[in-house]
Motif scaffolding. Sequence first.
Motif, PDB file in Angstrom:
ATOM      1  N   SER A 115       0.841  -1.203   0.000  1.00 38.36           N
ATOM      2  CA  SER A 115       0.000   0.000   0.000  1.00 38.36           C
ATOM      3  C   SER A 115       0.873   1.249   0.000  1.00 38.36           C
ATOM      4  O   SER A 115       1.841   1.317   0.744  1.00 38.36           O
ATOM      5  N   THR A 141      -5.409   2.112   3.290  1.00 38.72           N
ATOM      6  CA  THR A 141      -6.535   1.584   2.507  1.00 38.72           C
ATOM      7  C   THR A 141      -7.330   0.573   3.337  1.00 38.72           C
ATOM      8  O   THR A 141      -6.789  -0.429   3.796  1.00 38.72           O
ATOM      9  N   GLU A 146      -8.791   6.459 -14.828  1.00 38.60           N
ATOM     10  CA  GLU A 146      -8.833   7.334 -13.650  1.00 38.60           C
ATOM     11  C   GLU A 146      -8.739   8.814 -13.989  1.00 38.60           C
ATOM     12  O   GLU A 146      -9.491   9.615 -13.460  1.00 38.60           O
TER      13      GLU A 146
HETATM   14  O1  M6R Z   1      -2.657   3.679  -0.860  1.00 36.25           O
HETATM   15  P1  M6R Z   1      -2.844   2.387  -1.557  1.00 36.25           P
HETATM   16  O2  M6R Z   1      -1.630   1.980  -2.349  1.00 36.25           O
HETATM   17  O3  M6R Z   1      -3.287   1.281  -0.638  1.00 36.25           O
HETATM   18  O4  M6R Z   1      -4.004   2.625  -2.585  1.00 36.25           O
HETATM   19  C1  M6R Z   1      -4.539   1.582  -3.332  1.00 36.25           C
HETATM   20  C2  M6R Z   1      -5.421   2.102  -4.435  1.00 36.25           C
HETATM   21  O5  M6R Z   1      -6.489   2.818  -3.902  1.00 36.25           O
HETATM   22  C3  M6R Z   1      -4.639   3.006  -5.395  1.00 36.25           C
HETATM   23  O6  M6R Z   1      -3.560   2.347  -5.962  1.00 36.25           O
HETATM   24  C4  M6R Z   1      -5.567   3.513  -6.522  1.00 36.25           C
HETATM   25  O7  M6R Z   1      -5.968   2.462  -7.342  1.00 36.25           O
HETATM   26  C5  M6R Z   1      -4.843   4.605  -7.291  1.00 36.25           C
HETATM   27  N1  M6R Z   1      -5.705   5.726  -7.463  1.00 36.25           N
HETATM   28  C6  M6R Z   1      -4.319   4.138  -8.602  1.00 36.25           C
HETATM   29  O8  M6R Z   1      -3.763   5.155  -9.366  1.00 36.25           O
END
Ligand code: M6R
Length: 607
Positions: A351, A356, A491
């Motif tokens: 993460s 998350t 996105e």
């Molecule tokens: O902070 P995290 O790496 O846990 O976040 C996971 C996803 O929410 C994050 O990678 C999301 O998909 C991004 N907006 C991708 O660009």
Amino acid sequence: MCGIVGYLGKRNSLLILLEGLKRLEYRGYDSCGIVLSNNEEIYLYKKVGKVSELEKEVKNKNLDGNIGLGHTRWATHGGINENNAHPHYDCSQNIFLIHNGIIENYQELKEKLKKKNHNFYSETDSEVFAHLIEEYYKNNDFENSVLKALKEIRGNFAFVIFNKKEKDKLIGARFSSPLILGLGKEEYILASDPSPISLITKNVVYLDDGDMVVVDKNKGVKIFSFLNEKEKPLVIYQINWQIDDIKKENYEHYMIKEIEEEPKAVFNTFYKRLNFERLETNLKELNEIKEKLKNIEKIVLTACGTAYYACLYGRYLFEEYLNLNSEAEIASELRYRNYPYNEKTLLIVISQSGETIDTLEALKIAKKRNVLIIGIINVPGSSITRLVDKVIYTQAGPELAVASTKAFLAQITSLIILMIYLAEIKGINLKNKKQIFEEIKIIPEKIKEIINRKEEIKKLAEDLICFKNFYFLGRKFQYPIALEGALKLKEIAYLHSEAYPAGEMKHGPIALIDENFPVFILAPKDSVYEKTISNLEEIKARKGKIILISDEAFEKADYVLKIPKSLEIFYPFLTVVPLHLFAYYFAKILGREIDRPRNLAKSVTVE
Ligand code: M6R
């Protein structure tokens, strides 16, 4: 979701709140608000839209207050309007609070409070908490009324609260949503992440789930658990993020700044952890669990979004080099499965934010079952880092654009280091070890080479701007990169884009192909190159428009984005960079809100 910041000290809190909110805006940007107070007045301002709009409104108003709260919202309960924006307050307008998270039993509490004549002005769950405190405040004990109210709510939350009648005091509390306390000289700051805190101090206390903190100008800080009411010692850490890391400098967007930082993110993640003379790793952070790791027979990797694609990459990597049974699982699914962990399973959670919620919950379930857990995390002190057995910090530095870019490269770098480490301790003779060490050393330079050709990628985006649908195809190590390319475009450019393992096309998706359907094909000269090129032929035969990313030219492609030659496991570092740049330029030409795309937030802390 939602960013919160609270200040108590000797300065005028206005500038700290506004600057802090700008730094937290990646967490939500539907609406925002501040409240600050000096001895006589309360100043409350809310605005739909960005912090810069709020700033314009309050700039010339000479607001002043040594205590203040600020909030930037990602709406969950109630539409996007000023009533629902935070800070929220009670009927008497004494209790003001900001909230990140969800109070699951808010409806039931609201009904009860209505019967006791509380009037509500918003549709939010957060406002209910202000009235609940008010209900208990009848005995005039602020601290105790917050404590009682906390015991009544269910869900996940971080709160910062102040009371007009006790302006020397700020109260914070958290459960499953992040909250960090910054300790300055006679000043205190509470915030969702370290970025606003670094405005005044490097000394922080990471609050745990169930913590309540009372900051009193005269009496100092007290932390205790609102679950068992036991007081806790203050454990102070130093944050190492530099203010400059958080500045946009001359870049138009954080996203392009962060793409340009990709070589540095990779380099910083590996350079202290690899000994290039001895061809060895130096992963001190795993020393204490070394013996347990030796016995691991299965690896499960879990995460969400882009970080999940890093997990998929890790699965291929561990299978290929360690011959270990490896699985990559989406955390929001894993948390609801009865996964067959055993004492020989290693769980790796990845993460950027470390906050998350789905990843956090999947990890909590595994933890209850005594599974050994390593986190690959970017944000120091974040919730996940506090629950895993050991952390490998990715050294990407703060990532502020909602679209994750440099963190992904730092994550796959960490996985390579971990793979080498596991091979060492398990006595596995790593194939082409020397080449791996040689290649990782020069991979940042190769990434730079691609970034230096950004004009070429911009031109490609201009050429393809009329298309509304895109496929991204890749096999084996390139499949996670295809997924990443499609997600980025979706996105930030709001386009329909899908990724498939290249071999899956003929099982259905190829039906859509015609001359109006561009397809990105990721086909570096790796072990599956010929197979992927056959898939390219199949698409060409149906007149699809092909954008090939490869170190080999191929005349049937409509466009070729050339990348430097590398090893199979390093090609993803090189194929992903043009896709990040392509999504960026495509979105820019379309005039999208690149750093803060609609409906999204950087840190997804609600289900
Ligand atoms: O902070 P995290 O790496 O846990 O976040 C996971 C996803 O929410 C994050 O990678 C999301 O998909 C991004 N907006 C991708 O660009």
